[in-house]
Design a protein around this motif. Structure first.
Motif, mmCIF file in Angstrom:
data_model
loop_
_atom_site.group_PDB
_atom_site.id
_atom_site.type_symbol
_atom_site.label_atom_id
_atom_site.label_comp_id
_atom_site.label_asym_id
_atom_site.label_seq_id
_atom_site.Cartn_x
_atom_site.Cartn_y
_atom_site.Cartn_z
ATOM 1 N N UNK A 144 5.432 -65.646 -55.988
ATOM 2 C CA UNK A 144 4.519 -66.111 -54.949
ATOM 3 C C UNK A 144 3.884 -67.460 -55.291
ATOM 4 N N UNK A 145 4.027 -67.885 -56.552
ATOM 5 C CA UNK A 145 3.347 -69.114 -56.971
ATOM 6 C C UNK A 145 4.289 -70.263 -57.301
ATOM 7 N N UNK A 146 5.560 -69.962 -57.521
ATOM 8 C CA UNK A 146 6.521 -71.018 -57.857
ATOM 9 C C UNK A 146 7.896 -70.632 -57.337
ATOM 10 N N UNK A 147 8.775 -71.616 -57.235
ATOM 11 C CA UNK A 147 10.137 -71.417 -56.733
ATOM 12 C C UNK A 147 11.085 -71.297 -57.919
ATOM 13 N N UNK A 148 11.832 -70.202 -57.966
ATOM 14 C CA UNK A 148 12.793 -69.944 -59.042
ATOM 15 C C UNK A 148 14.177 -69.830 -58.414
ATOM 16 N N UNK A 149 14.832 -70.967 -58.256
ATOM 17 C CA UNK A 149 16.089 -71.011 -57.514
ATOM 18 C C UNK A 149 17.170 -70.131 -58.133
ATOM 19 N N UNK A 150 17.172 -70.021 -59.453
ATOM 20 C CA UNK A 150 18.226 -69.258 -60.119
ATOM 21 C C UNK A 150 18.135 -67.759 -59.829
ATOM 22 N N UNK A 151 17.019 -67.326 -59.253
ATOM 23 C CA UNK A 151 16.862 -65.912 -58.900
ATOM 24 C C UNK A 151 17.277 -65.617 -57.458
ATOM 25 N N UNK A 152 17.650 -66.636 -56.696
ATOM 26 C CA UNK A 152 17.929 -66.462 -55.269
ATOM 27 C C UNK A 152 18.933 -65.353 -54.983
ATOM 28 N N UNK A 153 20.030 -65.329 -55.718
ATOM 29 C CA UNK A 153 21.074 -64.327 -55.462
ATOM 30 C C UNK A 153 21.192 -63.311 -56.593
ATOM 31 N N UNK A 154 20.127 -63.209 -57.389
ATOM 32 C CA UNK A 154 20.148 -62.290 -58.529
ATOM 33 C C UNK A 154 19.863 -60.866 -58.049
ATOM 34 N N UNK A 155 20.714 -59.948 -58.440
ATOM 35 C CA UNK A 155 20.542 -58.550 -58.022
ATOM 36 C C UNK A 155 20.077 -57.666 -59.172
ATOM 37 N N UNK A 156 19.722 -58.290 -60.294
ATOM 38 C CA UNK A 156 19.301 -57.518 -61.461
ATOM 39 C C UNK A 156 17.802 -57.221 -61.407
ATOM 40 N N UNK B 283 14.847 -60.007 -60.706
ATOM 41 C CA UNK B 283 14.443 -60.592 -59.431
ATOM 42 C C UNK B 283 13.154 -59.962 -58.905
ATOM 43 N N UNK B 284 12.098 -60.187 -59.657
ATOM 44 C CA UNK B 284 10.740 -59.815 -59.272
ATOM 45 C C UNK B 284 9.796 -60.633 -60.143
ATOM 46 N N UNK B 285 8.515 -60.553 -59.875
ATOM 47 C CA UNK B 285 7.550 -61.284 -60.702
ATOM 48 C C UNK B 285 7.345 -60.576 -62.038
ATOM 49 N N UNK B 286 7.172 -61.369 -63.085
ATOM 50 C CA UNK B 286 6.876 -60.843 -64.423
ATOM 51 C C UNK B 286 5.646 -61.575 -64.957
ATOM 52 N N UNK B 287 4.623 -60.805 -65.286
ATOM 53 C CA UNK B 287 3.394 -61.381 -65.830
ATOM 54 C C UNK B 287 3.210 -60.947 -67.279
ATOM 55 N N UNK B 288 2.453 -61.736 -68.018
ATOM 56 C CA UNK B 288 2.262 -61.457 -69.443
ATOM 57 C C UNK B 288 1.635 -60.089 -69.684
#
Length: 286
Positions: free
Chosen positions: A18-30, A33-38
């Motif tokens: 929701x805070x940044x664009x991660x293009x490499x996750x666009x077609x990731x089905x693993x 492909x969700x947010x990860x916080x510390x």
């Protein structure tokens, strides 16, 4: 050797969709492909010998860097970040360093997702070279995330053009674990680049690089760790967990159990301490 809680994990990722664009996750089905916080990692970290960590960029944008800086400011476990700068625009790099990042205590390195660029020689573009020279003048190191021999050849040329630039090869530039080579072209290129004393090796990401994410063992990766220690020396290697990408190949604790087991087998106490935290402290000016 008893492993004390003193390790610096030099390779932790976080991302917030929701805070940044991660293009490499666009077609990731693993599961990635969700947010990860510390906050998700910290309970696991507390059960390992890892005492502190460095956040490493996961997107080629400043929003990702802002997210990491904000996280570092809120968690004592994070002692530095490796951020992103628009290396194709040297004038912007200069401005950002002068006005913001050179004064930012957590900003200790730079990385670009070169493995997602179509040209493996991306780093050799004149504008990028100018920006990298600027980093060298500011004593800011650069993380190279290479995944093939062409990336490694490019890194060698960068090290020749800008010998004063401190660089580290993330994930040992993907050694040929899956192919079972010992050590082939990768080994020769690693030996060549190690001749520059400002180039370091980051022992990380080897579970996913093994090609056997479910069944990999310490024995599978130990020869490549040993080779890196041999050609770079115990003064220029350090460790990274690569969470959460590493979750594709097991838990955080499992990775550190294997890494520390290998290091404690190969090195005496004094050299192990270098790999666990001293080398990283020097490389990233901690």
């Amino acid at each position: 050797m008893m492993v004390k809680k003193n390790i610096i994990d030099t390779h932790i990722h976080i991302w917030d969709l929701e805070k940044a664009r991660y293009e490499w996750l666009d077609n990731d089905t693993s599961v990635l492909n969700r947010s990860y916080h510390l906050e998700e990692l910290l309970p696991e970290m507390s059960n390992t010998p890892v005492a502190s960590g460095i956040l490493v960029q996961a997107a080629n944008n400043l929003e990702d860097t802002t997210l990491m800086l904000d996280t570092a400011g809120r968690h004592r476990e994070i002692i530095a970040i490796v951020g992103w700068l628009p290396l194709m625009e040297p004038h912007k790099v200069q401005m950002l360093l002068e006005k913001q990042f050179d004064k930012e205590p957590y900003f200790k390195g730079v990385r670009h997702l070169i493995h997602n660029e179509s040209d493996p020689r991306w780093l050799l573009q004149p504008q990028v070279t100018e920006s990298l020279e600027m980093l060298a003048s500011y004593h800011i190191p650069y993380d190279i995330v290479g995944i093939n021999n062409e990336h490694l050849k490019t890194a060698i040329q960068v090290s020749e053009k800008i010998p004063s630039l401190r660089m580290v090869l993330d994930h040992l530039n993907q050694p040929p674990i899956k192919a079972g080579q010992r050590f082939g072209t990768w080994g020769e290129l690693m030996k060549e680049i190690a001749a520059n004393g400002n180039v370091y090796a980051k022992i990380s990401g080897l579970g996913t690089a093994s090609g056997n994410p479910v069944g990999w063992t310490a024995d599978d990766i130990a020869p490549y760790v040993g080779y890196a220690l041999e050609v770079f020396g115990t003064d220029r290697c350090f460790l990274g967990g690569d969470w959460p990408v590493s979750t594709l190949a097991g838990s955080y604790g499992t990775h550190w159990e294997k890494y520390t087991g290998i290091i404690n087998t190969l090195l005496n106490d004094e050299d192990a301490e270098k790999v666990y935290y001293m080398n990283a402290s020097l490389f990233y000016n901690l």
